[in-house]
Scaffold this motif. Structure first.
Motif, mmCIF file in Angstrom:
data_model
loop_
_atom_site.group_PDB
_atom_site.id
_atom_site.type_symbol
_atom_site.label_atom_id
_atom_site.label_comp_id
_atom_site.label_asym_id
_atom_site.label_seq_id
_atom_site.Cartn_x
_atom_site.Cartn_y
_atom_site.Cartn_z
ATOM 1 N N GLU A 46 7.469 3.887 -4.569
ATOM 2 C CA GLU A 46 7.491 5.207 -3.949
ATOM 3 C C GLU A 46 6.838 5.196 -2.571
ATOM 4 O OE1 GLU A 46 5.158 8.297 -5.761
ATOM 5 O OE2 GLU A 46 3.525 6.933 -6.293
ATOM 6 N N PHE A 47 7.308 6.090 -1.736
ATOM 7 C CA PHE A 47 6.739 6.304 -0.412
ATOM 8 C C PHE A 47 5.376 6.966 -0.545
ATOM 9 C CE2 PHE A 47 6.517 7.526 3.978
ATOM 10 C CZ PHE A 47 6.005 8.818 3.980
ATOM 11 N N VAL A 48 4.432 6.536 0.289
ATOM 12 C CA VAL A 48 3.097 7.126 0.263
ATOM 13 C C VAL A 48 2.784 7.848 1.567
ATOM 14 C CG1 VAL A 48 0.627 6.664 0.062
ATOM 15 C CG2 VAL A 48 2.257 5.364 -1.341
ATOM 16 N N ALA A 49 2.929 7.155 2.696
ATOM 17 C CA ALA A 49 2.533 7.746 3.977
ATOM 18 C C ALA A 49 3.255 7.043 5.112
ATOM 19 C CB ALA A 49 1.023 7.649 4.170
ATOM 20 N N PHE A 50 3.330 7.762 6.237
ATOM 21 C CA PHE A 50 4.024 7.264 7.430
ATOM 22 C C PHE A 50 3.209 7.634 8.657
ATOM 23 C CE2 PHE A 50 7.490 6.703 10.451
ATOM 24 C CZ PHE A 50 7.278 7.714 11.371
ATOM 25 N N ILE A 51 3.256 6.729 9.653
ATOM 26 C CA ILE A 51 2.689 7.046 10.967
ATOM 27 C C ILE A 51 3.636 6.490 12.020
ATOM 28 C CG2 ILE A 51 1.233 4.970 11.052
ATOM 29 C CD1 ILE A 51 -0.900 6.784 12.473
ATOM 30 N N ASN A 52 3.909 7.288 13.041
ATOM 31 C CA ASN A 52 4.851 6.820 14.047
ATOM 32 C C ASN A 52 4.181 5.820 15.004
ATOM 33 O OD1 ASN A 52 3.372 8.499 15.717
ATOM 34 N ND2 ASN A 52 5.142 9.561 16.567
#
Length: 123
Positions: A46-52
């Protein structure tokens, strides 16, 4: 393709905190968005977090909102996931992923992935 290496996993008690980091090499890291995914035993990844790439946008899955913080250092070429108020259900193998100017919540949205670091939260 960026080479990613995760570190910082370990064993922590419920309610504790832990930071996991992702070290990147081989590319201009400031052009790459980074995401964290996790996969618990017997569970779907599963996806947890994103930062560009610039660090100006972050996105979290609902279950970690307010407990986890993703950040990056484009000088040190690292991305970090700060995890607080950890729960047993956070136990998983945590992976970082990167994509040039990328965005997405799917594993397939990224072209580079690390080998993962284990986080275990004891009850």
């Amino acid at each position: 393709q960026v080479h990613l290496v995760e570190s910082g996993g370990g064993l922590v008690q419920t309610g504790g905190s832990l930071n996991v980091s992702c070290a990147a090499s081989g590319v201009a890291f400031n052009q790459y968005s980074v995401a964290w995914f996790r996969q618990g035993a017997g569970k779907e990844r599963e996806f947890v977090a994103f930062i560009n790439w610039a660090g100006s946008r972050t996105v979290y899955t609902e279950s970690v909102q307010g407990r986890f913080t993703i950040s990056r250092d484009n000088v040190q070429n690292t991305a970090t996931l700060q995890m607080t108020s950890l729960k047993p259900e956070d136990t998983a193998l945590y992976y970082c992923a990167a994509e040039q100017y990328g965005y997405g919540r799917e594993w397939e949205d990224y072209g580079s992935w690390g080998q993962g670091t284990q986080v275990t939260v004891s009850s």
